[in-house]
Design a protein around this motif. Structure first.
Motif: not given
Length: 339
Positions: A174-178, A183-185
């Motif tokens: 759930e880690t955001d790449a940006e 949490r991702r999203g």
């Protein structure tokens, strides 16, 4: 270089002034606020943060009677029916994890099992709990629960390695790449909890991620995108998206820890990170040295004061020779998780 020795004495004096006549029996506040809503008696955050602060500034009690009193008072604040520690300003999972962390400094445990959290020893129930938290609207406060659950179950030995693997795998996925945050999203600019900050910012997501990061660091686990964590933290600071260095509280340790531990796992933009950390010191330390210690409301709140001491300890670790004390400050997160 900044000399913190006078400030350390003021911190020590403030802690001792909150002791209520018996070893280990502390109030959180020593004065009432305008709403008359503060409990000026013995308080879970008063007892826990007195221990945390004294550990941080190397004044931790050595006499057996003082240590026994501190442990007894902390243990007495647990609800035997649920196993939880309760205080109205924070979610009960936060209060529980915070008190367990303070007990751990004394190599002590709670008296009663955490029966209210027993259901989350099932890994699937834990994942469902994390999934339903308010990641988009209030990630800062929601993280108190998601991080505190881990701390509460791990420090009491209620879960083993397989459960921890599931917890950290969930965070990894759930880690955001940006941004490098959780949490991702769900990451978008939102209004901060400080009502005087009308501009939306992603700082609450940084502060939320901080609470999971100290669990990751405690367990010696890798970060998924530490370089992006560094980039985003530097950008927030450069743009002044959130006021840092002019308050006694936790925002500074949130930002410093995210940047320093992201740097530690990546080596990314080393020189720029050091410049930013020194810039924060040069703003923060003069502010702290100029406080009216007798009358400043936040400085006399042991919980907010503890957040400040944590930031100073991590800054001193990251900037050797820049912050002078007689003995190095100690960050409780290097011993156990949760603040």
């Amino acid at each position: 270089m900044h000399d913190l020795r006078p400030l350390i004495e003021h911190i020590a004096d403030t802690v001792y002034s909150h002791e209520l006549g018996e070893a280990g029996r502390f109030q959180r506040w020593d004065r009432q606020d305008a709403t008359e809503s503060r409990d000026l008696g013995v308080n879970p955050y008063g007892c826990a943060d007195a221990a945390n602060l004294l550990y941080s500034i190397n004044r931790f009690p050595r006499r057996p009677a003082a240590r026994e009193g501190a442990v007894a008072w902390l243990q007495s604040l647990q609800d035997p029916a649920t196993g939880m520690f309760n205080e109205p300003t924070h979610h009960t999972i936060h209060t529980t994890a915070h008190c367990l962390g303070a007990l751990d400094l004394y190599d002590a445990e709670p008296l009663h099992p955490l029966s209210e959290l027993e259901k989350y020893t099932d890994a699937e129930a834990m994942e469902q709990f994390l999934d339903q938290l308010n990641w988009s609207g209030n990630p800062w406060h929601a993280s108190h629960q998601g991080a505190g659950l881990f701390v509460s179950l791990v420090l009491t030995g209620m879960v083993a390695g397989d459960w921890q693997d599931r917890y950290f795998n969930w965070l990894w996925n759930e880690t955001d790449a940006e941004t490098g945050f959780l949490r991702r999203g769900k990451i978008r600019p939102i209004l901060s909890p400080r009502t005087t900050d009308p501009v939306p910012t992603i700082f609450p997501h940084l502060a939320g991620t901080f609470h999971y990061l100290f669990n990751i660091e405690y367990a010696r686990r890798p970060l998924r995108f530490p370089d992006r964590m560094v980039d985003t933290s530097l950008e927030i600071f450069a743009k002044g998206e959130f006021p840092l260095g002019d308050n006694v509280g936790f925002a500074e340790i949130d930002w410093v820890f995210i940047l320093s531990r992201g740097l530690q796992q990546s080596g990314h933009r080393f020189a720029e990170c050091k410049i930013a950390l020194r810039a924060l010191c040069d703003r923060y330390i003069p502010y702290l040295l100029g406080i009216d210690y007798e009358n400043d409301d936040d400085f006399n709140d042991l919980h907010w004061l503890f957040g400040c001491s944590c930031a100073l300890a991590e800054l001193q670790r990251m900037l050797p020779g820049y912050l002078r004390t007689d003995r190095p400050l100690r960050l409780v997160l290097d011993r156990r998780p949760f603040i």
